[in-house]
Design a protein around this motif. Structure first.
Motif, mmCIF file in Angstrom:
data_model
loop_
_atom_site.group_PDB
_atom_site.id
_atom_site.type_symbol
_atom_site.label_atom_id
_atom_site.label_comp_id
_atom_site.label_asym_id
_atom_site.label_seq_id
_atom_site.Cartn_x
_atom_site.Cartn_y
_atom_site.Cartn_z
ATOM 1 N N ASP A 297 0.834 -1.213 0.000
ATOM 2 C CA ASP A 297 0.000 0.000 0.000
ATOM 3 C C ASP A 297 0.864 1.256 0.000
ATOM 4 O OD1 ASP A 297 -2.227 -1.642 0.042
ATOM 5 O OD2 ASP A 297 -2.406 -1.569 2.220
ATOM 6 N N ASP A 298 1.982 1.233 0.707
ATOM 7 C CA ASP A 298 2.899 2.376 0.733
ATOM 8 C C ASP A 298 3.883 2.357 -0.427
ATOM 9 O OD1 ASP A 298 1.822 3.448 3.077
ATOM 10 O OD2 ASP A 298 3.135 2.241 4.332
ATOM 11 N N LEU A 299 4.286 1.173 -0.859
ATOM 12 C CA LEU A 299 5.332 1.051 -1.869
ATOM 13 C C LEU A 299 4.839 1.176 -3.307
ATOM 14 C CD1 LEU A 299 7.308 -2.003 -0.445
ATOM 15 C CD2 LEU A 299 8.057 0.375 -0.451
ATOM 16 N N LYS A 300 3.561 0.892 -3.564
ATOM 17 C CA LYS A 300 3.106 0.703 -4.943
ATOM 18 C C LYS A 300 3.221 1.927 -5.842
ATOM 19 C CE LYS A 300 -1.775 1.079 -3.757
ATOM 20 N NZ LYS A 300 -3.002 0.314 -3.644
ATOM 21 N N SER A 301 3.387 3.111 -5.283
ATOM 22 C CA SER A 301 3.550 4.281 -6.146
ATOM 23 C C SER A 301 4.897 4.258 -6.864
ATOM 24 C CB SER A 301 3.395 5.569 -5.344
ATOM 25 O OG SER A 301 4.447 5.686 -4.413
ATOM 26 N N GLU A 302 5.895 3.579 -6.305
ATOM 27 C CA GLU A 302 7.231 3.569 -6.907
ATOM 28 C C GLU A 302 7.872 2.201 -7.029
ATOM 29 O OE1 GLU A 302 9.844 6.272 -5.017
ATOM 30 O OE2 GLU A 302 8.433 7.917 -5.088
ATOM 31 N N SER A 303 7.252 1.180 -6.500
ATOM 32 C CA SER A 303 7.937 -0.101 -6.456
ATOM 33 C C SER A 303 6.956 -1.260 -6.586
ATOM 34 C CB SER A 303 8.677 -0.229 -5.122
ATOM 35 O OG SER A 303 9.383 -1.437 -5.055
ATOM 36 N N SER A 304 7.406 -2.301 -7.262
ATOM 37 C CA SER A 304 6.695 -3.570 -7.196
ATOM 38 C C SER A 304 7.129 -4.246 -5.900
ATOM 39 C CB SER A 304 7.055 -4.459 -8.384
ATOM 40 O OG SER A 304 6.530 -3.940 -9.575
ATOM 41 N N GLY B 56 -0.427 -2.575 -13.557
ATOM 42 C CA GLY B 56 0.412 -1.457 -13.979
ATOM 43 C C GLY B 56 1.889 -1.749 -13.853
ATOM 44 N N GLN B 57 2.662 -0.688 -13.864
ATOM 45 C CA GLN B 57 4.123 -0.799 -13.768
ATOM 46 C C GLN B 57 4.552 -1.424 -12.441
ATOM 47 O OE1 GLN B 57 6.572 -0.314 -15.852
ATOM 48 N NE2 GLN B 57 8.314 -0.315 -14.457
ATOM 49 N N ASN B 58 3.875 -1.065 -11.359
ATOM 50 C CA ASN B 58 4.245 -1.555 -10.034
ATOM 51 C C ASN B 58 3.173 -2.507 -9.525
ATOM 52 O OD1 ASN B 58 6.580 0.025 -10.038
ATOM 53 N ND2 ASN B 58 5.380 1.799 -9.433
ATOM 54 N N GLN B 59 3.565 -3.750 -9.337
ATOM 55 C CA GLN B 59 2.614 -4.796 -9.007
ATOM 56 C C GLN B 59 3.001 -5.521 -7.730
ATOM 57 O OE1 GLN B 59 1.836 -7.446 -12.301
ATOM 58 N NE2 GLN B 59 2.100 -5.802 -13.780
ATOM 59 N N LEU B 60 2.022 -6.233 -7.176
ATOM 60 C CA LEU B 60 2.230 -7.088 -6.016
ATOM 61 C C LEU B 60 2.287 -8.529 -6.506
ATOM 62 C CD1 LEU B 60 2.353 -7.484 -2.915
ATOM 63 C CD2 LEU B 60 -0.150 -7.563 -2.938
ATOM 64 N N PHE B 61 3.341 -9.232 -6.124
ATOM 65 C CA PHE B 61 3.518 -10.635 -6.470
ATOM 66 C C PHE B 61 3.753 -11.412 -5.184
ATOM 67 C CE2 PHE B 61 5.557 -8.072 -9.807
ATOM 68 C CZ PHE B 61 4.837 -8.487 -10.915
ATOM 69 N N TYR B 62 3.539 -12.708 -5.245
ATOM 70 C CA TYR B 62 3.928 -13.546 -4.119
ATOM 71 C C TYR B 62 4.395 -14.886 -4.648
ATOM 72 C CZ TYR B 62 0.003 -16.795 -4.226
ATOM 73 O OH TYR B 62 -0.872 -17.786 -4.582
ATOM 74 N N ARG B 63 5.153 -15.560 -3.826
ATOM 75 C CA ARG B 63 5.589 -16.915 -4.173
ATOM 76 C C ARG B 63 5.853 -17.645 -2.869
ATOM 77 N NH1 ARG B 63 9.406 -18.780 -8.609
ATOM 78 N NH2 ARG B 63 9.567 -20.998 -8.149
ATOM 79 N N VAL B 64 5.489 -18.917 -2.841
ATOM 80 C CA VAL B 64 5.691 -19.752 -1.664
ATOM 81 C C VAL B 64 6.707 -20.830 -2.023
ATOM 82 C CG1 VAL B 64 4.587 -21.272 0.015
ATOM 83 C CG2 VAL B 64 3.328 -19.308 -0.907
ATOM 84 N N LEU B 65 7.736 -20.955 -1.174
ATOM 85 C CA LEU B 65 8.744 -21.998 -1.321
ATOM 86 C C LEU B 65 8.592 -22.995 -0.183
ATOM 87 C CD1 LEU B 65 11.871 -19.784 -2.166
ATOM 88 C CD2 LEU B 65 10.200 -20.785 -3.743
ATOM 89 N N LYS B 66 9.110 -24.180 -0.389
ATOM 90 C CA LYS B 66 8.894 -25.282 0.547
ATOM 91 C C LYS B 66 10.222 -25.818 1.068
ATOM 92 C CE LYS B 66 6.287 -29.588 0.265
ATOM 93 N NZ LYS B 66 5.599 -30.446 -0.712
ATOM 94 N N LYS B 67 10.264 -26.064 2.367
ATOM 95 C CA LYS B 67 11.434 -26.696 2.980
ATOM 96 C C LYS B 67 10.966 -27.929 3.735
ATOM 97 C CE LYS B 67 15.063 -26.183 6.369
ATOM 98 N NZ LYS B 67 15.565 -25.387 7.478
#
Length: 185
Positions: A128-135, A172-183
């Motif tokens: 919410d704070d980062l999306k104006s300039e960063s993914s 848009g240019q700045n997006q939210l992504f996620y990824r889950v890794l397993k151990k």
């Protein structure tokens, strides 16, 4: 190379990270180990790509602020920051390095077997704070003894992500992504 063009390189780095964790479960014993391993994999992937004239660099524990003079109360420290090296010069004179240029931020969460996935929610909220300039990539590593427990946690994280996106435009240019890794433990 545009920042979003490197999404494939980031996913390649995440695949490498997952392979290393799968081959050696002691490679990551803490969230700091996870940060070190992932930042190394990202840097290796970015620097190996011939389209990158070394204009991107990977940094850990960088404060990210949101106006040119840095005169805002909003200051978020992110676990990993991939930024454009050419935009770095105005910021390196600070004793406490801060950056407000175009970037991709990474928030990491290492969930041990008994940890609740609710710990991940605050990382999604940073967008919410980062999306104006960063993914923002939220990367979660889950300790698991069985696939069923992992699948349940992964599904809860997916729903958390979808609920956080809601009606927001995530194309848009700045997006939210996620990824889950397993151990496997």
């Amino acid at each position: 190379m545009e920042l979003l063009e490197i999404k494939k390189l980031i996913n390649d780095a995440l695949d490498d990270c997952q392979s290393i964790i799968s081959a050696n479960r002691n490679a990551v014993l803490s969230e700091s180990d996870f940060e070190r391993l992932l930042s190394t994999c990202i840097a290796k992937s970015i620097n190996a790509d011939i389209r990158n004239p070394h204009d991107f660099s990977v940094h850990t524990q960088v404060s990210h602020y949101f106006d040119e003079e840095g005169k805002t109360d909003v200051d978020r420290r992110v676990d990993i920051l991939l930024l454009k090296e050419s935009e770095l010069a105005p910021y390196i004179n600070h004793k406490r390095f801060k950056y407000s240029g175009e970037s991709i931020a990474f928030e990491l969460k290492y969930l041990h077997e008994t940890d609740s996935v609710s710990k991940v929610y605050c990382d999604f909220c940073k967008w919410d704070d980062l999306k104006s300039e960063s993914s923002l990539y939220v990367i979660v590593l889950i300790d698991t003894r069985n696939g069923e427990d992992y699948s349940k946690k992964e599904e809860k994280i997916r729903l958390m992500y979808e609920n956080h996106i809601g009606d927001n435009d995530n194309s848009g240019q700045n997006q939210l992504f996620y990824r889950v890794l397993k151990k496997e433990i």
